[in-house]
Design an enzyme around this catalytic site. Structure first.
Site, PDB file in Angstrom:
ATOM      1  N   HIS A 189       0.851  -1.188   0.000  1.00  0.00           N
ATOM      2  CA  HIS A 189       0.000   0.000   0.000  1.00  0.00           C
ATOM      3  C   HIS A 189       0.887   1.239   0.000  1.00  0.00           C
ATOM      4  O   HIS A 189       1.992   1.227   0.572  1.00  0.00           O
ATOM      5  CB  HIS A 189      -0.883   0.064   1.242  1.00  0.00           C
ATOM      6  CG  HIS A 189      -2.164  -0.683   1.147  1.00  0.00           C
ATOM      7  ND1 HIS A 189      -2.776  -1.239   2.254  1.00  0.00           N
ATOM      8  CD2 HIS A 189      -2.988  -0.958   0.097  1.00  0.00           C
ATOM      9  CE1 HIS A 189      -3.894  -1.833   1.884  1.00  0.00           C
ATOM     10  NE2 HIS A 189      -4.039  -1.675   0.587  1.00  0.00           N
ATOM     11  N   CYS A 285      -2.779   2.996   9.019  1.00  0.00           N
ATOM     12  CA  CYS A 285      -3.728   1.964   8.588  1.00  0.00           C
ATOM     13  C   CYS A 285      -4.986   1.960   9.448  1.00  0.00           C
ATOM     14  O   CYS A 285      -6.062   1.612   8.975  1.00  0.00           O
ATOM     15  CB  CYS A 285      -3.073   0.586   8.638  1.00  0.00           C
ATOM     16  SG  CYS A 285      -1.901   0.267   7.311  1.00  0.00           S
TER      17      CYS A 285
END
Length: 309
Positions: A189, A285
């Site tokens: 990511h 996150c």
């Protein structure tokens, strides 16, 4: 709180850094577990201490609230152990919301919980459910791969988010969206390879080897004064941080990165997220940002239904 700015003196001789109170959506790790492996950091053979994960998550929430930020809670759903990583559920820019469409079947059902929250509460931060809540066509994992700055949205692709999703976000928000190719599966990511330190002044930090040569050139040209994270910083998830312009909320262990940030006048708030790291995520996150339209909020979610507690 929206639109308010507080000036805080920097710790160095550099210009003062400014804090704009933020609005975050987070999900408690009530059902957190590592029962499958969908990134290189996950190992189902390693047991998870859920109580410890909850304590670590709660410390992140407390740090945000001490700094003046609002934290709303998303109700966790049994059987969805990765819901704690709320950044992946939606991207909100100026009250416009692009929901996630997860790349892996293990997380697909999380989108329903995020959709329900934004449909119910979106109008309170400037989003109008029918007109401003967009269902995705292409695969995207939201703020896992979308880094929002004042002038541009940086958008990762290569592992989880399709380049086609970049155009969807651009059409919804009217923002320029610049694609960046990720080439190392450990940095699957964008938010583990690049961090926004100050959204309002377009200050970033990143780890060059996580990106293709072409994307490294784009980053060097656009952000010549960026903070560069070394290998140890990146492997410690040091870039999975949240910056509010003055404070940097970051996991422990990124020694070089912390030194560089403090030298530039940022106040680093280190947080132990070691248990959450077993799932391949840390501070960022766990944090979805609700970026409202530039207007004062006049109401909030009903008690027990998303408001801070």
């Amino acid at each position: 709180m929206d639109g308010m700015t507080t000036t805080v003196a920097a710790t160095t001789g550099r210009s003062q850094r400014r804090v704009r109170p933020r609005h975050f959506l987070m999900c408690p790790p009530t059902h957190f577990d590592v029962s499958y492996a969908i990134n290189p950091w996950m190992d189902p053979a390693v047991p998870v201490d859920r109580d410890r994960a909850y304590a670590q998550w709660s410390a992140v929430v407390a740090a945000y609230e001490r700094a003046g930020h609002r934290v709303d809670r998303l109700e966790p759903v049994p059987g969805l152990p990765d819901m704690v990583f709320a950044a992946n559920g939606a991207t909100v820019v100026d009250g416009r919301t692009l929901l996630a469409r997860f790349a892996t079947p293990q997380r697909a059902a999380e989108a329903d919980a995020h959709r329900a929250w934004h449909q119910r509460f979106g109008v309170l931060y400037g989003g109008l459910a029918g007109a401003r809540l967009a269902e995705p066509v292409a695969v995207n994992e939201a703020e896992g791969d979308f880094a929002v700055l004042s002038s541009v949205v940086l958008a990762g692709h290569g592992y989880r988010t399709s380049p086609d999703a970049h155009a969807e976000l651009a059409a919804l928000t009217g923002r320029e969206v610049v694609g960046l190719e990720l080439v190392d599966p450990r940095f699957y990511h964008l938010d583990v390879a690049l961090a926004v330190l100050d959204e309002d002044t377009d200050q970033v930090a990143y780890h060059p080897p996580a990106f293709s040569a072409a994307s490294q050139r784009v980053l060097a040209q656009r952000f010549p004064d960026a903070v560069i994270a070394d290998d140890a910083d990146a492997y410690a998830f040091g870039l999975n941080l949240v910056g509010d312009g003055r404070h940097v909320f970051m996991p422990t262990g990124a020694v070089h990165l912390r030194t560089e940030l403090e030298a530039r006048g940022y106040a680093c708030v280190e947080l132990d997220t070691s248990e959450l790291l077993l799932g391949g995520g840390s501070v960022k996150c766990c944090t979805q940002e609700i970026r409202s339209l530039p207007a004062p909020r006049t109401a909030g979610p009903a008690a027990g239904e998303g408001e801070p507690r």
